[in-house]
Design an enzyme around this catalytic site. Sequence first.
Site, PDB file in Angstrom:
ATOM      1  N   HIS A   1       3.393  -2.279   3.456  1.00  0.00           N
ATOM      2  CA  HIS A   1       3.492  -0.966   2.823  1.00  0.00           C
ATOM      3  C   HIS A   1       4.859  -0.757   2.180  1.00  0.00           C
ATOM      4  O   HIS A   1       5.857  -1.341   2.624  1.00  0.00           O
ATOM      5  CB  HIS A   1       3.251   0.144   3.851  1.00  0.00           C
TER       6      HIS A   1
ATOM      7  N   ASP B   1       0.819  -1.209   0.000  1.00  0.00           N
ATOM      8  CA  ASP B   1       0.000   0.000   0.000  1.00  0.00           C
ATOM      9  C   ASP B   1       0.854   1.261   0.000  1.00  0.00           C
ATOM     10  O   ASP B   1       2.037   1.243   0.354  1.00  0.00           O
ATOM     11  CB  ASP B   1      -0.899   0.028   1.236  1.00  0.00           C
TER      12      ASP B   1
END
Length: 425
Positions: free
Chosen positions: A310, A155
Site C-alpha cells: 500500500h 493500493d
Amino acid sequence: MASRFFTTLTLLLASAASLSAHPLSSQRSEPSSEHKEAGGLGQRWYHTDDHPAVKLFRRQNVQTANGTVAVGSDAWVKSYPAGNPDVTKMPQEWIDALAKAVSAGLIPNITLSNQGNYPKGTDPMSTEVCSSTDQCRGDGDIWDAPDGMLGVSFDDGPTEHSPKLYDFLKAQNVKATHFFIGEQILGFSSYAQTAFQNGDDLAVHTWTHRYMTGLTNAEAVAEFGYTMQIISDVTGGRIPKFWRPPYGDSDNRIRAIAKHIFGLTQVDWNQDTNDWQLGETASVTPASIAADLKKWITGPKSPGLIILEHELSDGSVQAFIDAYPLMKSNGWDIRNIPDLFNQPWYSNSLNDNSTVSQLDIVSAGSESINLSSTSSAAAAATQTSGSTSSSAAADNTAKKNSATQSTAAKSWSALLAPLVVLAAF
C-alpha cells in the site's frame, strides 16, 4: 459480386494468419518450469465516436455541457459523488449497459454478502459463487506472476505519502501499477497525474473502497464507473483495464459486472504484507514486514510474486523502498501488472505514451453485448442483486465453460462466418 467475394476471402485469410501468429490466450499464468509471455495483443478494432461503447466514458476535462472543466478545479470536483454514489444520478449509459448485461443473462444472481460473509446455505467456494475472499480463483483472475517475475503494485492511493514513493520509483526507473481509490484521486488529483506522468499504470480500486459483494448491481456499477471516469480524466482519456477488489472481496457476480460492462480484469495477490495494519496491530511492525518480504523475495521463483502493498502510510512506502535492493539482487524481473503478461495497460491505449483511441481488444472466452438498446424490464432489474433466474445463471456458466474450451474453434468460426453471408448473394 465474385470480385467482392474473393476480396473478402483474402482479408479473412490474412486475419486468420494473424490469429495463428498471435493466438488469444488467458491473462493468468499458471506455474510452470519455464516462463512464457502471452503471445500478443490479438485482434483489435477502433470504435467510431457514435459507437454505443464510446458513451460509457466522456472526458470531463475537455468539454462538458457546462463548458470546459479542468482537472482539479472546483467544478470538476463537484461533478463527482461525495461519498457513496447515488445510483439514480449516474450516467444513463452505465445504467443501460447494466440493464442490457442483465437481460442477456451475463450477470449471475448471487445473494449479497455481509462484508464478504454469505448467509447460511451459500457456499462461497462453489462454482456459482467463487468468493475471492475465500481464495477461490475465478476464471480470468490474476493471482500469480509468471515464474521469475515480480509484479509491483500499490493500493489505496493517492495519499499524502505517495510523492515519496513516486520519487523513488522514478529514480529507480521502476514501473508500477497503482490501484487507486476514486475518492482519493478527487482529493489528490495532482499526485495521480504525477504517477501517470512518471510512466506508471493507473488501475481501479473502486470509488469508496467498500466490500463489493455486499453491493447491489447498480451500486457496483457506480463504484467501477466513477473510478474509471476519474482515471480517464487524469490520464488524457485512457480507460483502465485492470482492477483490484477492496479487501480482496469479489465473486462471480462482481467479476461479471467488471468484465462485461467495463472490460476490467481482476487482479489479486499471492503474498500479503499486511502493511495497512502498521500502527493499528501490535504484531505488524516494520520488522515483521521486512522479514516477510525477505522470505518471499529470497524464496522460490515459481510462481512469481504479486505482493499486496500500500501507499497508505510512510511506513508502508518505506517497506517497499527498503526491500527493493533485495528484489534486484535476487534476480527478479520486476514489472507492473500488465507488463507481466505482455498486455496493454489500458483498454484504449497500450501504455502512458501510446496514442489514445477507441480500442476494443478481444480476449479469450469473452462475450460481447449490444449496448445500443435496453428493455424497460431489464432496467428495473438492475437496482437489485437478483438480476437473473438461477436457470439463466447456470446457462451462462455453461456458456462460459464452453467458450473457454473452444476459443480457437469459435475464433475461426467468427472469421469464416462472413463467407456464408456472401455465399447467399
